[in-house]
Design an enzyme around this catalytic site. Structure first.
Site, PDB file in Angstrom:
ATOM      1  N   PHE A  20      45.533  25.512  39.690  1.00  0.00           N
ATOM      2  CA  PHE A  20      46.853  25.018  40.097  1.00  0.00           C
ATOM      3  C   PHE A  20      46.712  23.759  40.969  1.00  0.00           C
ATOM      4  CE2 PHE A  20      50.005  25.886  43.697  1.00  0.00           C
ATOM      5  CZ  PHE A  20      50.992  25.070  43.166  1.00  0.00           C
ATOM      6  N   ASP A  78      34.892  23.674  36.502  1.00  0.00           N
ATOM      7  CA  ASP A  78      35.647  24.934  36.526  1.00  0.00           C
ATOM      8  C   ASP A  78      34.984  25.961  35.613  1.00  0.00           C
ATOM      9  OD1 ASP A  78      38.926  25.192  37.472  1.00  0.00           O
ATOM     10  OD2 ASP A  78      38.012  26.860  36.393  1.00  0.00           O
ATOM     11  N   THR A 110      40.583  31.591  36.579  1.00  0.00           N
ATOM     12  CA  THR A 110      42.051  31.559  36.674  1.00  0.00           C
ATOM     13  C   THR A 110      42.622  30.223  36.209  1.00  0.00           C
ATOM     14  OG1 THR A 110      41.846  30.898  38.983  1.00  0.00           O
ATOM     15  CG2 THR A 110      42.219  33.242  38.548  1.00  0.00           C
ATOM     16  N   ILE A 156      24.123  23.032  40.917  1.00  0.00           N
ATOM     17  CA  ILE A 156      24.336  21.983  39.905  1.00  0.00           C
ATOM     18  C   ILE A 156      23.913  20.642  40.499  1.00  0.00           C
ATOM     19  CG2 ILE A 156      26.782  21.666  40.540  1.00  0.00           C
ATOM     20  CD1 ILE A 156      27.258  21.174  37.437  1.00  0.00           C
ATOM     21  N   LYS A 163      30.873  35.888  46.454  1.00  0.00           N
ATOM     22  CA  LYS A 163      29.779  35.010  45.995  1.00  0.00           C
ATOM     23  C   LYS A 163      30.296  33.580  45.795  1.00  0.00           C
ATOM     24  CE  LYS A 163      26.703  38.108  43.436  1.00  0.00           C
ATOM     25  NZ  LYS A 163      26.305  38.539  42.080  1.00  0.00           N
ATOM     26  N   ARG A 198      22.477  16.254  49.772  1.00  0.00           N
ATOM     27  CA  ARG A 198      21.512  15.464  48.991  1.00  0.00           C
ATOM     28  C   ARG A 198      22.057  14.079  48.653  1.00  0.00           C
ATOM     29  NH1 ARG A 198      20.783  14.578  43.680  1.00  0.00           N
ATOM     30  NH2 ARG A 198      22.344  16.091  43.067  1.00  0.00           N
ATOM     31  N   TYR A 218      38.033  37.735  50.280  1.00  0.00           N
ATOM     32  CA  TYR A 218      38.637  36.398  50.312  1.00  0.00           C
ATOM     33  C   TYR A 218      38.691  35.857  51.746  1.00  0.00           C
ATOM     34  CZ  TYR A 218      42.120  32.727  49.348  1.00  0.00           C
ATOM     35  OH  TYR A 218      42.795  31.538  49.232  1.00  0.00           O
ATOM     36  N   LYS A 258      36.198  33.042  53.056  1.00  0.00           N
ATOM     37  CA  LYS A 258      36.621  31.710  53.507  1.00  0.00           C
ATOM     38  C   LYS A 258      36.168  31.448  54.943  1.00  0.00           C
ATOM     39  CE  LYS A 258      39.091  30.101  49.957  1.00  0.00           C
ATOM     40  NZ  LYS A 258      38.835  28.834  49.255  1.00  0.00           N
ATOM     41  N   TYR A 266      26.362  23.041  58.395  1.00  0.00           N
ATOM     42  CA  TYR A 266      25.777  21.893  57.683  1.00  0.00           C
ATOM     43  C   TYR A 266      26.155  20.588  58.381  1.00  0.00           C
ATOM     44  CZ  TYR A 266      23.705  24.030  53.515  1.00  0.00           C
ATOM     45  OH  TYR A 266      22.895  24.719  52.651  1.00  0.00           O
TER      46      TYR A 266
HETATM   47  P1  NAD Z   1      43.822  28.830  41.233  1.00  0.00           P
HETATM   48  O1  NAD Z   1      43.366  30.228  40.999  1.00  0.00           O
HETATM   49  O2  NAD Z   1      44.891  28.273  40.376  1.00  0.00           O
HETATM   50  O3  NAD Z   1      42.589  27.819  41.100  1.00  0.00           O
HETATM   51  C1  NAD Z   1      41.264  28.165  41.386  1.00  0.00           C
HETATM   52  C2  NAD Z   1      40.361  27.491  40.362  1.00  0.00           C
HETATM   53  O4  NAD Z   1      38.985  27.773  40.677  1.00  0.00           O
HETATM   54  C3  NAD Z   1      40.592  28.004  38.946  1.00  0.00           C
HETATM   55  O5  NAD Z   1      40.660  26.921  38.049  1.00  0.00           O
HETATM   56  C4  NAD Z   1      39.379  28.885  38.669  1.00  0.00           C
HETATM   57  O6  NAD Z   1      39.076  29.007  37.309  1.00  0.00           O
HETATM   58  C5  NAD Z   1      38.314  28.171  39.482  1.00  0.00           C
HETATM   59  N1  NAD Z   1      37.191  29.037  39.868  1.00  0.00           N
HETATM   60  C6  NAD Z   1      37.259  30.259  40.466  1.00  0.00           C
HETATM   61  N2  NAD Z   1      36.019  30.736  40.675  1.00  0.00           N
HETATM   62  C7  NAD Z   1      35.153  29.787  40.222  1.00  0.00           C
HETATM   63  C8  NAD Z   1      33.732  29.693  40.156  1.00  0.00           C
HETATM   64  N3  NAD Z   1      32.938  30.675  40.604  1.00  0.00           N
HETATM   65  N4  NAD Z   1      33.176  28.579  39.610  1.00  0.00           N
HETATM   66  C9  NAD Z   1      33.960  27.582  39.140  1.00  0.00           C
HETATM   67  N5  NAD Z   1      35.298  27.611  39.176  1.00  0.00           N
HETATM   68  C10 NAD Z   1      35.893  28.699  39.711  1.00  0.00           C
HETATM   69  O7  NAD Z   1      44.200  28.733  42.754  1.00  0.00           O
HETATM   70  P2  NAD Z   1      44.836  27.544  43.625  1.00  0.00           P
HETATM   71  O8  NAD Z   1      46.100  28.019  44.182  1.00  0.00           O
HETATM   72  O9  NAD Z   1      44.799  26.268  42.871  1.00  0.00           O
HETATM   73  O10 NAD Z   1      43.799  27.469  44.829  1.00  0.00           O
HETATM   74  C11 NAD Z   1      42.794  26.470  44.884  1.00  0.00           C
HETATM   75  C12 NAD Z   1      42.041  26.582  46.208  1.00  0.00           C
HETATM   76  O11 NAD Z   1      42.949  26.447  47.298  1.00  0.00           O
HETATM   77  C13 NAD Z   1      41.314  27.901  46.394  1.00  0.00           C
HETATM   78  O12 NAD Z   1      40.059  27.659  47.024  1.00  0.00           O
HETATM   79  C14 NAD Z   1      42.226  28.667  47.323  1.00  0.00           C
HETATM   80  O13 NAD Z   1      41.511  29.596  48.104  1.00  0.00           O
HETATM   81  C15 NAD Z   1      42.812  27.556  48.165  1.00  0.00           C
HETATM   82  N6  NAD Z   1      44.122  27.955  48.739  1.00  0.00           N
HETATM   83  C16 NAD Z   1      45.242  27.970  47.952  1.00  0.00           C
HETATM   84  C17 NAD Z   1      46.455  28.369  48.511  1.00  0.00           C
HETATM   85  C18 NAD Z   1      47.734  28.375  47.728  1.00  0.00           C
HETATM   86  O14 NAD Z   1      48.757  28.774  48.283  1.00  0.00           O
HETATM   87  N7  NAD Z   1      47.788  27.938  46.494  1.00  0.00           N
HETATM   88  C19 NAD Z   1      46.495  28.787  49.851  1.00  0.00           C
HETATM   89  C20 NAD Z   1      45.328  28.793  50.579  1.00  0.00           C
HETATM   90  C21 NAD Z   1      44.149  28.347  50.025  1.00  0.00           C
END
Ligand code: NAD
Ligand code: UDP
Length: 314
Positions: A12, A32, A36, A62, A90, A105, A144, A148, A158
């Site tokens: 998103f 990605d 999700t 990577i 993880k 790096r 979660y 975080k 780091y």
């Molecule tokens: P989302 O679920 O739409 O997007 C997360 C993306 O990360 C997805 O495309 C998913 O496929 C990818 N992903 C998950 N695990 C992965 C992995 N191991 N390797 C590679 N890709 C991986 O969620 P979002 O709302 O877009 O959130 C994005 C970030 O913002 C997240 O880190 C979330 O914790 C943070 N965040 C979002 C909100 C919110 O309200 N939307 C609030 C607080 C924090």
């Protein structure tokens, strides 16, 4: 022009970052694993020659050459992050180590998408960045929340130990077009339910509060933060207008003109009772504050889901 990595770029929020960065003329590597996220979110970017899509799981290292990293990969909806909690932690721990190793790096600036969840079920209201939070370390949300929190710790270590150029943002509930229909978070659930004429599922008595930020406002704050010098955060990014979940349900029913009724379901364990960002720091350091009120943001989001649902029915 620089080369920018967006982890979670098909999600998103990540998809908006990819789009904005391309519009600014950068080369964008969107990484990605599609847990999700979906190609639908970035399909319109695919034929841009400065856009590259990498299917990769960030729990694995990577090797890339980039100038900046927006580290957003992590499922954000409780339904999805609790589906495989070990994987969630993880992703937050190993994934963040991998991104910090990469940043170290290649000497890239790296931003962590942290969350208001680091405050847990907060006893300080509204939440300021100084508040250390009230988090259950062994509950169903901890994969979660604690994930975080460790990610923030890794960023700071780091930075202090290896001089990595970091930015930490704490995002509060953000919503808008491109949320998945099955995302499971409250705004998309309520809108989809209202449009389908299904019951609106309010968990608990609906008196718990959240503060909802429209995606465009958040994206504006993210770029202001990334482009600021001498301020690493953490900084809250969210809309301070606070609503009860019941108020949200009623507003969605009104704006969709739906005949849906409210159905009360049990409240999930450790569900925070209240949440509202104090954005004094963001105002002062970034000259940022949200502009789009809930009603207006919901109207745009409803229009998006209306069109998505009509496509899936065809
Ligand atoms: P989302 O679920 O739409 O997007 C997360 C993306 O990360 C997805 O495309 C998913 O496929 C990818 N992903 C998950 N695990 C992965 C992995 N191991 N390797 C590679 N890709 C991986 O969620 P979002 O709302 O877009 O959130 C994005 C970030 O913002 C997240 O880190 C979330 O914790 C943070 N965040 C979002 C909100 C919110 O309200 N939307 C609030 C607080 C924090
Ligand atoms: N919620 C709800 N019905 C739903 C989905 C969520 O009442 O269909 C509630 C949930 O219990 C919480 C609030 O809405 O109190 C926000 O939930 P969400 O999953 O969107 O985000 P978070 O709890 O992580 O802030």
């Amino acid at each position: 022009m620089s080369r920018v990595l967006v982890t979670g770029g098909a999600g998103f929020i990540g998809s908006y970052l990819c789009e904005h960065l391309l519009n600014e003329g950068h080369e964008v590597l969107c990484l990605d694993n599609f847990f999700t996220g979906t190609k639908d979110n970035i399909i319109h970017l695919m034929d841009n020659h400065r856009f590259e899509l990498i299917r990769h799981d960030i729990t694995e290292p990577i090797m890339l050459e980039v100038d900046r990293i927006y580290h957003f990969a992590c499922p954000a909806s409780p339904v999805h992050y609790q589906y495989n909690p070990v994987k969630t932690i993880k992703t937050n721990v190993m994934g963040t180590i991998n991104m910090l190793g990469l940043a170290k790096r290649v000497k890239a600036r790296v931003m962590l998408a942290s969350t208001s969840e680091v405050y847990g079920d907060p006893k300080v209201h509204p939440q300021t960045e100084e508040y250390w939070g009230h988090v259950n370390p062994i509950g169903p949300r901890s994969c979660y929340d604690e994930g975080k929190r460790v990610a923030e710790t890794l960023m700071m270590d780091y930075h202090r130990q290896n001089n990595v150029d970091i930015k930490i943002i704490r995002i509060f509930n953000t919503y808008g077009p491109r949320m998945a229909i099955n995302d499971g978070r409250v705004v998309s659930n309520f809108i989809v339910q209202a449009l389908r004429g299904e019951d609106i599922t309010v968990y608990g008595d609906g008196k718990q509060t959240r503060s909802f930020c429209y995606i465009d406002d958040l994206v504006d704050g993210i770029f202001k933060m990334m482009n600021t010098e001498d301020f690493i955060g953490p900084v809250n990014l969210g809309n301070p207008a606070e609503f009860t979940i019941l108020e949200l349900a009623e507003l969605v029913i009104e704006l969709t003109g739906s005949k849906s009724k409210i159905k009360y379901l049990p409240k999930p364990q450790d569900d925070p009772v209240q949440r509202q960002p104090d954005i004094t720091l963001a105002k002062r350091k970034l000259n940022w504050e949200p502009r789009i009120p809930l009603r207006e943001g919901l109207e745009k989001t409803i229009a998006y889901f209306e069109s998505r649902l009509s496509q899936t029915q065809r």
